[in-house]
Design an enzyme around this catalytic site. Sequence first.
Site, mmCIF file in Angstrom:
data_model
loop_
_atom_site.group_PDB
_atom_site.id
_atom_site.type_symbol
_atom_site.label_atom_id
_atom_site.label_comp_id
_atom_site.label_asym_id
_atom_site.label_seq_id
_atom_site.Cartn_x
_atom_site.Cartn_y
_atom_site.Cartn_z
ATOM 1 N N ARG A 188 0.841 -1.186 0.000
ATOM 2 C CA ARG A 188 0.000 0.000 0.000
ATOM 3 C C ARG A 188 0.882 1.243 0.000
ATOM 4 N NH1 ARG A 188 -5.089 -0.788 -1.818
ATOM 5 N NH2 ARG A 188 -5.874 -2.762 -1.016
ATOM 6 N N GLU A 196 -3.519 7.476 -6.809
ATOM 7 C CA GLU A 196 -3.681 6.664 -8.005
ATOM 8 C C GLU A 196 -4.893 7.140 -8.806
ATOM 9 O OE1 GLU A 196 -3.770 2.529 -6.875
ATOM 10 O OE2 GLU A 196 -1.890 2.652 -5.773
ATOM 11 N N HIS A 224 -0.574 -0.715 -10.107
ATOM 12 C CA HIS A 224 -1.386 -1.428 -9.117
ATOM 13 C C HIS A 224 -2.005 -2.695 -9.712
ATOM 14 C CE1 HIS A 224 -3.822 -0.744 -5.169
ATOM 15 N NE2 HIS A 224 -3.561 -2.032 -5.367
#
Length: 352
Positions: free
Chosen positions: A254, A283, A302
């Site tokens: 994370r 993001e 991601h």
Amino acid sequence: MLTAGDNFVLDSLLQDALTSVIPAASLDVTHHTLPWPDVPFGPIGEVIEASGDEDRLIEALRGVEVCVTQMAPFTERVIAASPDLRLVCVSRGGPVNVNLEAATAHGVTVTSAPGRNAEATAEHTLAMMLSAMRRIPQTNADLNAGVWRGDYYRYENVGPELEGATVGLVGYGAIGRRVTRMLNGFGAEVLVFDPYVDQDQLGSHARAVGFDDLLARSSIITLHARVTPETTGMMGRDQIAALSPGAVIVNCARGALLDYDALCDALDSGHLFGAAFDVFPEEPIPASSRLLTTPNIVMTPHLAGASKATALNAARIVAEDVRRYLDGEPLLYAANPEASAHRRSLSGGDRG
């Protein structure tokens, strides 16, 4: 029953998983496809990392008792407008797209699919680690541009090997255990910092150490911790400075675990050899981010957990909890088990 799939965990995968464990006669399934990942997820109402439209979801949920999804935005508004809803099965490691407090208040049980992408993420972590250590993306880009750079072979520009390296893992959950197994195969020494894991649990595969010791001894750091108030920003400026010169940092967990600005400073100064990231503080990455201009960073958007096996695992796990719900058995991964009792108190004995 509603499947609210997307373009990764497909409605068809959810349907097939359900029919593999539940008699077809017991299923009355409708579908509602969400736009992720073609449209990035983000906050919707008060929930995070969700996809789709609240109004369209409310319409799709009319008369629905059970919903299986990955990204649908189960906000307080959606839950309150869906009085027939009893169970939401989220095919992710955690139900971050669900307002759990609202779900519990309305007697809606929520489950998730922990471990669904552990193998994929572990493999991606190793790929990112090797890519940063051996400059694979940079050299590939140069060759594609028609440039043969012999200076990559200069001693000061070459990276370490995993054989004989000391690799520090921050966190030892399902992903960390798999990364350790892979690193053992490469001949690396593995150190682990995890307050919830002791040496007996690690056995001969790794050595449990304190955080400061891990920073001082590791030439490669890979993050696998959950985000909590205690872990947020745990890899900050002081911790990065404590690493030995030439170290590599990998984060496929994370973005909140790491101070990215401090890391860019450490790369610019030459203190770190390289870094590899699949997760970020924001993001998609803003066009103004230093991550796009700082040298020796490897990045992916991601997708560490993106594999066909992950999608199949996700569908299988939520389908099993739907079966358990229909058969009156305890659920495997209920995030708010108290919701069923609250539902009975609200309605005087509904199944839950």
